[in-house]
Structures are given as structure tokens and as C-alpha cells.
Design an enzyme around this catalytic site. Sequence first.
Site, PDB file in Angstrom:
ATOM      1  N   VAL A 196      -7.931   0.795   1.972  1.00  0.00           N
ATOM      2  CA  VAL A 196      -7.698   0.601   3.409  1.00  0.00           C
ATOM      3  C   VAL A 196      -9.033   0.516   4.132  1.00  0.00           C
ATOM      4  O   VAL A 196      -9.914   1.361   3.924  1.00  0.00           O
ATOM      5  CB  VAL A 196      -6.860   1.780   3.986  1.00  0.00           C
ATOM      6  CG1 VAL A 196      -6.571   1.540   5.461  1.00  0.00           C
ATOM      7  CG2 VAL A 196      -5.566   1.950   3.202  1.00  0.00           C
ATOM      8  N   ILE A 253     -11.514   4.020   0.763  1.00  0.00           N
ATOM      9  CA  ILE A 253     -11.839   3.558   2.110  1.00  0.00           C
ATOM     10  C   ILE A 253     -12.785   2.356   2.012  1.00  0.00           C
ATOM     11  O   ILE A 253     -13.871   2.459   1.436  1.00  0.00           O
ATOM     12  CB  ILE A 253     -12.500   4.687   2.945  1.00  0.00           C
ATOM     13  CG1 ILE A 253     -11.581   5.914   3.039  1.00  0.00           C
ATOM     14  CG2 ILE A 253     -12.904   4.179   4.329  1.00  0.00           C
ATOM     15  CD1 ILE A 253     -10.293   5.715   3.811  1.00  0.00           C
ATOM     16  N   LYS A 254     -12.333   1.222   2.575  1.00  0.00           N
ATOM     17  CA  LYS A 254     -13.166   0.013   2.564  1.00  0.00           C
ATOM     18  C   LYS A 254     -14.054   0.000   3.813  1.00  0.00           C
ATOM     19  O   LYS A 254     -13.562   0.191   4.930  1.00  0.00           O
ATOM     20  CB  LYS A 254     -12.289  -1.244   2.583  1.00  0.00           C
ATOM     21  CG  LYS A 254     -11.508  -1.470   1.313  1.00  0.00           C
ATOM     22  CD  LYS A 254     -10.622  -2.701   1.426  1.00  0.00           C
ATOM     23  CE  LYS A 254     -11.389  -4.000   1.554  1.00  0.00           C
ATOM     24  NZ  LYS A 254     -10.492  -5.185   1.582  1.00  0.00           N
ATOM     25  N   VAL A 255     -15.333  -0.264   3.599  1.00  0.00           N
ATOM     26  CA  VAL A 255     -16.265  -0.313   4.730  1.00  0.00           C
ATOM     27  C   VAL A 255     -17.134  -1.567   4.586  1.00  0.00           C
ATOM     28  O   VAL A 255     -17.781  -1.762   3.556  1.00  0.00           O
ATOM     29  CB  VAL A 255     -17.180   0.941   4.752  1.00  0.00           C
ATOM     30  CG1 VAL A 255     -18.107   0.909   5.950  1.00  0.00           C
ATOM     31  CG2 VAL A 255     -16.362   2.229   4.735  1.00  0.00           C
TER      32      VAL A 255
END
Length: 229
Positions: A58, A85-87
Site C-alpha cells: 500500500v 508500505i510503498k514510498v
Amino acid sequence: MQLIIDSANLDEIRELVDYYPIDGVTTNPSIIVKEKKNFLQLLEEIREVIGCKRELFVQTLADHAEEIVKEAKYIRENILDKLVIKVPVTKEGIKAIKALSEAGVRTMATTIYTPLQGYIAAKAGAAYITPYVNRIEKLEGNAVNVVKEIVQIIEKHHFNSKVLAASFNNVQQVHDVCLVGAHGVTIPPDILRLCFSHRATEANVKVFIEDWQKEYGEKSIVDTNKIKI
Ligand code: G3P
């Protein structure tokens, strides 16, 4: 080598998880908004479809490191199990990846266009490094080489990150990154189906069944076995 679905569409995910050996689902804000649903509810529904053992990726939306970390915390409080967690790898994004990694949060460094962006993301502690294959090609870059060089940097310098290539527009792109050592691919449903099928395979199966039926009059081996010849 990981095989991930790049979609938030529940029907597509349900079908693909049922048929193929899928390791997880990646989303991003553009993918999420296509479904026109409540964000957290949609993520919960995806989790229900994929179960607790597959990874769900996400993406954060904020453009300042502190806000990115805050969003990551919010997502983690609401979505359970194997979550990444996608950044995006902006300067603020790298700072956030560094902070999240130090806090033990698994991250994916996304929107990667160059090997050195891959290097800095790996150095910051990202679990996954995600080069955007089709988008690199659209800029006339050599996407396969970018993937290959990020894999080389990671392996030569013993980083723990994995290269999960993304942004595919055709089967050839997937084929090419598999050959240069990508540790995984995340593929949209329509391309994923194309990757693993061939019309000759379907035609061969049709002939096997026809040959069998001509001889035994049955379509199933189980039923044929009950017939005394
Ligand atoms: O996971 C990244 C991906 O969603 C970007 O793909 O096809 O929009 O370039 P695309």
C-alpha cells in the site's frame, strides 16, 4: 521469484489468486481510485481475498517525510498481516524509508527510473526496489538494463533488498526482466494472463480430448475407466 498482481480490482484478484501461484498484490493511489470505493474498506476486502499469508503493498501519498511516516502508521494500524508500505523515491521519500526501516517497517521504494535511485533506496533499508519498466521505456530509457544494474548493485554489495519490477505493458518486458535477475514482478491482470497462456496450448488440449472421445466416447479419464472395453 515473486509473482504479484498489480491491481485493486477484487474480481480480478479473486480469479488470479485462485488460478495462479500469486505471492501478493500491489496498489498505488491511481490503481485504488479506479475502484471508486472507500480506501480502507477496499484494502480490507483485498486482504480477505488474498488471505493473511500473501503480501499487500500500500502506497503513501504525502510529500513530506514526517507525513509519509504518519500515513504509514495509519495504514499499519488498519491493515493487518503481511503489509509493505510503498514510498516513492523522492528526497522526502528516502528520508521516510530510512525512518520506517529503522523502526522495523517493511517498505517498497517505488517510482524508480535509475540504478542509483535503486542504490540509495537499498542503502536506506527498503525491502523492495521497484523500477518502472514501461515508464522508463516511454522515456526512451533502457529499462531492462536499469533492472539488471539494480540487481547487480544489490548482489555485489550484499544489500538485503529485492528488485520487484513494475509497470508492464507487454509480455516481452516481463520476459526480459525475468532473464536479467529481477527477484519479482508485479503485473496488471490482463498482461499476467497473456504471460502464461498460448493459443497453441489450448489447441493441443482440444485435440487430446477429441482423440480420446473418438476412441472411448468419454471426456473424463475417470468415466472412461468405468467402461469395459
Ligand atoms: O506498480 C506500478 C505500476 O502500477 C505503474 O504501472 O502501467 O501505470 O506504468 P503503469
